[in-house]
Design a protein around this motif. Structure first.
Motif, short mmCIF file in Angstrom:
data_model
loop_
_atom_site.label_atom_id
_atom_site.label_comp_id
_atom_site.label_asym_id
_atom_site.label_seq_id
_atom_site.Cartn_x
_atom_site.Cartn_y
_atom_site.Cartn_z
N ASP A 23 0.92 -1.04 0.09
CA ASP A 23 -0.16 0.08 -0.07
C ASP A 23 1.03 1.22 0.00
O ASP A 23 0.63 2.33 -0.67
CB ASP A 23 -0.89 0.02 1.05
CG ASP A 23 -2.14 -0.77 1.12
OD1 ASP A 23 -2.25 -1.43 -0.11
OD2 ASP A 23 -2.84 -1.14 2.02
N SER A 28 -1.72 -1.57 -3.82
CA SER A 28 -3.21 -2.01 -3.64
C SER A 28 -2.94 -3.47 -3.83
O SER A 28 -4.24 -3.83 -4.04
CB SER A 28 -4.14 -1.11 -4.31
OG SER A 28 -3.89 0.15 -4.03
N CYS A 29 -2.24 -4.38 -3.52
CA CYS A 29 -2.08 -5.67 -3.58
C CYS A 29 -3.17 -6.33 -2.71
O CYS A 29 -3.87 -7.30 -3.17
CB CYS A 29 -0.90 -6.25 -3.36
SG CYS A 29 0.34 -5.73 -4.33
N CYS A 32 -6.52 -6.54 -4.86
CA CYS A 32 -6.38 -6.79 -6.45
C CYS A 32 -6.71 -8.38 -6.54
O CYS A 32 -5.80 -9.19 -5.68
CB CYS A 32 -4.96 -6.42 -6.68
SG CYS A 32 -4.99 -6.93 -8.52
N ALA A 34 -5.53 -10.03 -9.05
CA ALA A 34 -4.30 -10.48 -9.63
C ALA A 34 -3.32 -11.03 -8.80
O ALA A 34 -2.72 -12.11 -9.39
CB ALA A 34 -3.76 -9.78 -10.65
N VAL A 35 -3.38 -10.85 -7.39
CA VAL A 35 -2.42 -11.23 -6.54
C VAL A 35 -2.41 -12.69 -6.54
O VAL A 35 -1.32 -13.54 -6.23
CB VAL A 35 -2.48 -10.65 -5.14
CG1 VAL A 35 -2.25 -9.11 -5.46
CG2 VAL A 35 -3.49 -11.09 -4.51
N ASP A 38 -0.44 -13.53 -9.86
CA ASP A 38 0.75 -12.57 -10.23
C ASP A 38 2.08 -12.69 -9.33
O ASP A 38 1.88 -12.95 -8.36
CB ASP A 38 0.13 -11.34 -10.18
CG ASP A 38 0.14 -10.46 -11.59
OD1 ASP A 38 0.26 -11.25 -12.75
OD2 ASP A 38 -0.70 -9.44 -11.72
N GLY A 43 4.21 -7.83 -10.92
CA GLY A 43 3.69 -6.69 -10.02
C GLY A 43 4.53 -5.82 -10.38
O GLY A 43 3.83 -4.43 -10.44
N HIS A 47 3.55 -1.71 -12.17
CA HIS A 47 3.64 -0.55 -11.64
C HIS A 47 4.74 0.20 -11.79
O HIS A 47 5.03 1.38 -11.25
CB HIS A 47 3.34 -0.75 -10.08
CG HIS A 47 1.99 -1.24 -9.72
ND1 HIS A 47 1.09 -0.60 -9.50
CD2 HIS A 47 1.42 -2.62 -9.47
CE1 HIS A 47 0.14 -1.37 -9.37
NE2 HIS A 47 0.40 -2.45 -9.10
#
Length: 75
Positions: A23, A28-29, A32, A34-35, A38, A43, A47
């Protein structure tokens, strides 16, 4: 030891406190979807970050946590 292929979900599962770390980088994992699949490399790319620098900072953050155990010890 976090590698480029470690999934973000694995990191957050083992170290829930890392949500604060992500954060702080505006990743913002924690919220999300996708974590779940991913990797830390994906990641970082998503970003605009250097993956090696991200891993170094993440390893340092994890090392400050009480009772930190390496990802390898969890396997």
């Amino acid at each position: 030891l976090i590698t480029k292929q470690t999934t973000i979900n694995k990191i957050i599962t083992l170290y829930p406190e890392t949500i604060r770390f992500f954060d702080s980088l505006k990743m913002s994992c924690g919220g999300c979807f996708a974590v779940k699949f991913d990797t830390i490399e994906n990641g970082a790319l998503m970003h605009g970050m250097d993956v090696n620098t991200l891993i170094e900072k993440l390893d340092l953050f994890i090392s400050t946590l009480p009772n930190a155990v390496s990802v390898e010890q969890q396997n």
